[in-house]
Design a protein around this motif. Structure first.
Motif, PDB file in Angstrom:
ATOM      1  N   TRP A 114       0.841  -1.198   0.000  1.00 17.28           N
ATOM      2  CA  TRP A 114       0.000   0.000   0.000  1.00 17.28           C
ATOM      3  C   TRP A 114       0.871   1.241   0.000  1.00 17.28           C
ATOM      4  N   ILE A 115       0.436   2.282  -0.692  1.00 18.07           N
ATOM      5  CA  ILE A 115       1.080   3.591  -0.642  1.00 18.07           C
ATOM      6  C   ILE A 115       0.190   4.488   0.208  1.00 18.07           C
ATOM      7  N   HIS A 116       0.684   4.886   1.372  1.00 19.78           N
ATOM      8  CA  HIS A 116      -0.122   5.731   2.262  1.00 19.78           C
ATOM      9  C   HIS A 116      -0.348   7.113   1.658  1.00 19.78           C
ATOM     10  N   GLU A 117       0.749   7.750   1.274  1.00 19.84           N
ATOM     11  CA  GLU A 117       0.632   9.067   0.657  1.00 19.84           C
ATOM     12  C   GLU A 117       1.905   9.391  -0.109  1.00 19.84           C
ATOM     13  N   VAL A 118       1.747  10.105  -1.208  1.00 18.12           N
ATOM     14  CA  VAL A 118       2.880  10.627  -1.955  1.00 18.12           C
ATOM     15  C   VAL A 118       3.239  11.951  -1.302  1.00 18.12           C
ATOM     16  N   LEU A 119       4.497  12.100  -0.897  1.00 16.27           N
ATOM     17  CA  LEU A 119       4.898  13.242  -0.079  1.00 16.27           C
ATOM     18  C   LEU A 119       5.022  14.523  -0.884  1.00 16.27           C
ATOM     19  N   GLY A 120       4.580  15.612  -0.251  1.00 16.54           N
ATOM     20  CA  GLY A 120       4.640  16.926  -0.876  1.00 16.54           C
ATOM     21  C   GLY A 120       5.101  17.963   0.120  1.00 16.54           C
ATOM     22  N   GLU A 121       4.234  18.919   0.435  1.00 15.32           N
ATOM     23  CA  GLU A 121       4.578  19.990   1.364  1.00 15.32           C
ATOM     24  C   GLU A 121       4.780  19.487   2.792  1.00 15.32           C
ATOM     25  N   ILE A 122       4.383  18.259   3.050  1.00 17.99           N
ATOM     26  CA  ILE A 122       4.499  17.688   4.401  1.00 17.99           C
ATOM     27  C   ILE A 122       5.957  17.480   4.810  1.00 17.99           C
ATOM     28  N   GLU A 123       6.872  17.572   3.841  1.00 19.66           N
ATOM     29  CA  GLU A 123       8.289  17.316   4.094  1.00 19.66           C
ATOM     30  C   GLU A 123       9.110  18.402   3.404  1.00 19.66           C
ATOM     31  N   GLY A 124      10.159  18.879   4.068  1.00 19.69           N
ATOM     32  CA  GLY A 124      10.942  19.931   3.428  1.00 19.69           C
ATOM     33  C   GLY A 124      12.215  20.279   4.181  1.00 19.69           C
ATOM     34  N   LEU A 125      12.987  21.182   3.577  1.00 19.08           N
ATOM     35  CA  LEU A 125      14.242  21.657   4.156  1.00 19.08           C
ATOM     36  C   LEU A 125      13.979  22.990   4.845  1.00 19.08           C
ATOM     37  N   ALA A 126      14.029  22.983   6.162  1.00 16.73           N
ATOM     38  CA  ALA A 126      13.804  24.197   6.942  1.00 16.73           C
ATOM     39  C   ALA A 126      15.133  24.884   7.233  1.00 16.73           C
ATOM     40  N   VAL A 127      15.131  26.206   7.163  1.00 15.58           N
ATOM     41  CA  VAL A 127      16.317  27.002   7.519  1.00 15.58           C
ATOM     42  C   VAL A 127      15.903  28.023   8.568  1.00 15.58           C
ATOM     43  N   LYS A 128      16.781  28.253   9.527  1.00 14.72           N
ATOM     44  CA  LYS A 128      16.437  29.098  10.673  1.00 14.72           C
ATOM     45  C   LYS A 128      16.429  30.576  10.297  1.00 14.72           C
ATOM     46  N   ASN A 129      15.475  31.289  10.887  1.00 17.33           N
ATOM     47  CA  ASN A 129      15.430  32.742  10.725  1.00 17.33           C
ATOM     48  C   ASN A 129      16.727  33.363  11.230  1.00 17.33           C
ATOM     49  N   VAL A 239      -4.974  -9.578   5.727  1.00 18.79           N
ATOM     50  CA  VAL A 239      -4.185  -8.499   5.125  1.00 18.79           C
ATOM     51  C   VAL A 239      -5.061  -7.655   4.203  1.00 18.79           C
ATOM     52  N   ALA A 240      -5.919  -8.316   3.420  1.00 19.95           N
ATOM     53  CA  ALA A 240      -6.841  -7.588   2.544  1.00 19.95           C
ATOM     54  C   ALA A 240      -7.791  -6.731   3.369  1.00 19.95           C
ATOM     55  N   GLY A 241      -8.243  -7.259   4.512  1.00 17.90           N
ATOM     56  CA  GLY A 241      -9.114  -6.499   5.399  1.00 17.90           C
ATOM     57  C   GLY A 241      -8.406  -5.300   5.995  1.00 17.90           C
ATOM     58  N   PHE A 242      -7.116  -5.468   6.323  1.00 19.38           N
ATOM     59  CA  PHE A 242      -6.318  -4.362   6.848  1.00 19.38           C
ATOM     60  C   PHE A 242      -6.184  -3.263   5.791  1.00 19.38           C
ATOM     61  N   VAL A 243      -5.928  -3.673   4.557  1.00  9.31           N
ATOM     62  CA  VAL A 243      -5.829  -2.711   3.449  1.00  9.31           C
ATOM     63  C   VAL A 243      -7.153  -1.975   3.266  1.00  9.31           C
ATOM     64  N   LYS A 244      -8.253  -2.690   3.387  1.00  9.56           N
ATOM     65  CA  LYS A 244      -9.566  -2.062   3.278  1.00  9.56           C
ATOM     66  C   LYS A 244      -9.760  -1.018   4.374  1.00  9.56           C
ATOM     67  N   GLY A 245      -9.234  -1.321   5.575  1.00  6.80           N
ATOM     68  CA  GLY A 245      -9.297  -0.355   6.669  1.00  6.80           C
ATOM     69  C   GLY A 245      -8.519   0.910   6.346  1.00  6.80           C
ATOM     70  N   LEU A 246      -7.354   0.774   5.718  1.00  9.66           N
ATOM     71  CA  LEU A 246      -6.574   1.938   5.292  1.00  9.66           C
ATOM     72  C   LEU A 246      -7.354   2.754   4.267  1.00  9.66           C
ATOM     73  N   SER A 247      -7.985   2.052   3.345  1.00  7.52           N
ATOM     74  CA  SER A 247      -8.782   2.702   2.303  1.00  7.52           C
ATOM     75  C   SER A 247      -9.938   3.498   2.905  1.00  7.52           C
TER      76      SER A 247
END
Length: 345
Positions: A114-129, A239-247
């Motif tokens: 299963w692919i939970h999520e394709v990552l986007g803005e949820i992950e990044g390179l932070a630099v300090k002010n 396992v199929a039932g677990f996947v259905k739960g994720l869905s």
């Protein structure tokens, strides 16, 4: 005397028939419907479909109906989750796809379901002010923290490589909790990590580049679910039932994002607004989308995600993060969409 003997023979025959029947019933259950004594699930504390299903008691209802005890166990990174999978102490595990690659390259007997999520803005390179870091070149000479062998590490390495400065920075291998502490102490001015840690850094920093931007350049990363092959072979319906739960967790998010955000907010110790922001910062796939050619593909027809995994593995090998890059055929076999198809029946 003869009657007593015949009676004893009859009783023995009856008892034998019952024993055989019980054994036969148990054998039938083992062949087709046996259940494990307990299910252990390794997960990440991130606002994804799994966390929604967990907090909305979707898994509770499923496992209670089966009569099977289960436990969710937090792993801060896929490194430790892989160790637990290898030892057999957990059955399912959520991790970044880079750690899925490591599992395959090290011969851990698991498969991606299963692919939970394709990552986007949820992950990044932070630099300090106040660090005066506004472009890649400003990172030269800086210490940058990230959890090694993670999706964040992979995106960071490619970002530095594109800027031509991969040999001019010092990378520090830190878990997410360590990153926040080092940031607050002033030990580091930059870190590539994911939410909710990323949100803590943004309180006194900004995002130089996100995984959404890196994905547009071809460096796609995702959180995925692995299962031990022995477990999925023995309990395919579970396992199929677990996947259905994720869905179902994903369905709730798509139909009522605010409700889903409120469900995970308390679990993660963040506000509903923050949770929703993080959830909209990634792509949540339906089962049908997972089975499409862009992602996992169907049985016998591997999708493009297998190629992405192979390309990522080749890069990780070039960086000496893994000793060997599995073949394309091995990745095609590693990604198993059977249980998604079963969950739709």
């Amino acid at each position: 005397m003869k009657r007593k003997l015949m009676k004893k023979i009859f009783v023995l025959a009856a008892v034998l028939a019952i024993v055989v029947g019980l054994f036969s019933g148990c054998q039938s259950q083992n062949d087709g419907g046996a259940l494990p004594k307990k299910v252990n699930i390794g997960y990440l504390r991130v606002p994804n479909d799994e966390t929604v299903s967990k907090t909305r008691d979707i898994f509770d209802a499923y496992f209670n109906e089966l009569g099977v005890p289960y436990e969710f166990i937090v792993f801060d990174s896929g490194v430790d989750a892989n160790k637990a999978l290898a030892s057999g102490s957990i059955d399912f595990a959520t991790m970044g796809n880079t750690n899925g690659i490591i599992a395959l390259s090290r011969g851990i007997d698991v498969e991606l379901i299963w692919i939970h999520e394709v990552l986007g803005e949820i992950e990044g390179l932070a630099v300090k002010n106040g660090s005066n870091i506004t472009k890649p070149e400003d990172l030269v000479g800086q210490k940058i923290a990230t959890p090694f062998a993670s999706t964040a590490h992979y995106s960071l390495l490619n970002y530095l490589k594109e800027a031509g400065i991969e040999d001019q920075v010092q990378l520090l291998d830190m878990q997410t909790s360590e990153i926040v502490a080092a940031w607050e102490r002033g030990d580091i001015n930059a870190a590539y990590t994911w939410q909710p840690t990323l949100g803590d850094l943004e309180k006194n920093g900004s995002i130089l580049v996100s995984s959404a931007e890196m994905a547009k350049k071809g460096y796609v990363t995702a959180n995925v679910c692995l299962v031990r092959k022995e477990f999925s072979k023995n309990y395919p319906d579970l396992v199929a039932g677990f996947v259905k739960g994720l869905s179902e967790g994903g369905d709730l998010y798509r139909s009522n994002p605010q409700e889903a955000a409120e469900s995970v907010a308390a679990e993660l110790g963040i506000t509903a607004e923050n949770a929703l922001m993080q959830m909209t910062g990634s792509i949540w796939l339906t089962p049908e989308e997972q089975l499409g050619s862009d992602y996992m593909g169907s049985v016998g027809k591997p999708g493009n995600f297998s190629k992405i995994m192979k390309d990522t593995a080749d890069f990780l090998q070039s960086q000496k993060s893994i000793d060997n890059s599995p073949s394309q055929e091995e990745f095609d076999a590693f990604i198993n969409s059977t249980h998604i198809e079963m969950s739709l029946e």
